[in-house]
Design an enzyme around this catalytic site. Structure first.
Site, short mmCIF file in Angstrom:
data_model
loop_
_atom_site.label_atom_id
_atom_site.label_comp_id
_atom_site.label_asym_id
_atom_site.label_seq_id
_atom_site.Cartn_x
_atom_site.Cartn_y
_atom_site.Cartn_z
N HIS A 105 59.45 0.70 35.54
CA HIS A 105 59.70 0.92 34.11
C HIS A 105 58.78 0.05 33.25
CE1 HIS A 105 62.06 -2.62 35.19
NE2 HIS A 105 62.08 -2.96 33.91
N ASP A 107 59.47 -2.24 29.76
CA ASP A 107 60.70 -2.73 29.12
C ASP A 107 60.98 -2.02 27.80
OD1 ASP A 107 61.60 -4.46 31.08
OD2 ASP A 107 60.17 -6.00 30.47
N HIS A 263 56.45 -2.15 35.71
CA HIS A 263 56.85 -3.17 36.68
C HIS A 263 58.15 -2.78 37.35
CE1 HIS A 263 58.99 -4.35 33.01
NE2 HIS A 263 59.86 -4.98 33.78
N ARG A 278 64.13 -14.34 30.60
CA ARG A 278 63.19 -13.34 30.06
C ARG A 278 63.24 -13.32 28.54
NH1 ARG A 278 63.64 -6.85 31.11
NH2 ARG A 278 64.35 -6.70 28.97
#
Ligand code: SIN
Length: 281
Positions: A105, A107, A263, A278
């Site tokens: 995907h 983000d 990723h 994150r």
């Protein structure tokens, strides 16, 4: 794209100049604007950049993020207490559900303005497994067969968070069994349109920009045509020759260009804890 590097920064690129380790900077200290400019150019060039041995507090991670722009908006996943822009990606030793982010995907591609950068800071790293794979959307675009590339020109894709963050998607993907706190919502059914071929707003480079988690369909095609085309595009974009495997160690700070890179988190560490922090820009 060439970048003149400050004498104190050193760059060690991965194969095909996709991914690079950068040394010579310590983000626990204030970093001068001209160094940040250099780092920005390196990030645009290598798409995934990483910095070893960055032992950072939450505030220092936020400061690092702000060097590259405004914080992104993070729906669905609970932030770290007192730090609304830091998400904790946590998997406990006893968890059996697939790791968070384990399918390819970009983000939050379901947002109208998805993040330009995602930043991941390794806190607890399992002794094996738990790597992150990155796929180079620029090379994927550049190596598309000519006729297919022409056919994609002007096409747009529909993106949505429904497969993971609607109540149904959350249930199906085992969300309730995670130690991370994820809150599904009916908003996840909303759709957002983005070009299939994305032109990078800073570098002008073009990238293939669809992903199996959030892209629902190609607008204007029948369901069957859309599924076939997406399958072909994923088959092309996710070939091993475009993928860089990122191995983590504690305090490794990594930033990727979410506008050109897909990723996917890897498992393989059952029985061990893994914790990442994150932020997005
Ligand atoms: C993510 O998808 O942001 C998580 C990646 C990872 O945990 O390796």
């Amino acid at each position: 794209m060439s970048v003149a590097v400050q004498r104190r920064l050193a760059v060690r690129p991965q194969a095909n100049d996709f991914g690079a380790e950068i040394t010579g900077v310590d983000f626990s200290q204030p970093v001068r604007p001209e160094v940040i400019d250099q780092l920005r150019q390196l990030w645009l060039r290598y798409q995934v950049v990483y910095f070893a041995d960055q032992s950072l507090s939450h505030t220092q991670l936020e400061q690092f993020t702000r060097y590259f722009g405004e914080f992104g908006n993070n729906p669905y996943v609970k932030a770290v207490n007192g730090h609304q822009h830091i998400l904790e990606i946590r998997r406990e030793a006893k968890e059996t559900v697939a790791p968070f982010g384990t399918s390819w995907h970009s983000d939050w591609s379901f947002q109208a303005k998805p993040p330009s950068a995602t930043i991941l800071h390794a806190k607890v790293v399992p002794p094996y497994g738990g790597d992150t794979l990155f796929a180079d959307g620029i090379r994927a675009y550049e190596t598309l067969p000519g006729t297919l590339r022409d056919d994609l020109e002007g096409l747009t894709a529909m993106h949505s968070a429904r497969r993971t963050y609607s109540y149904e998607g959350f249930e199906r993907s085992g969300g309730a069994q995670r130690s991370m706190s994820i809150t599904p919502h009916d908003n996840a059914w909303q759709t957002q349109e983005h070009p299939v071929i994305r032109t990078h707003p800073e570098s002008g480079r073009r990238a293939l920009w669809v992903n199996p988690v959030y892209t629902l369909s190609i607008k204007g095609l029948s369901e069957g045509e859309s599924e076939r085309l997406l399958k072909t595009l994923y088959g092309h974009a996710l070939q091993g020759r475009f993928v860089y495997r990122h191995r983590w160690r504690p305090h490794l700070l990594t930033m990727w260009d979410n506008r050109t890179v897909l990723h996917c988190a890897q498992g393989g560490y059952d029985g061990h804890q893994r914790i990442m922090h994150r932020t997005t820009v």
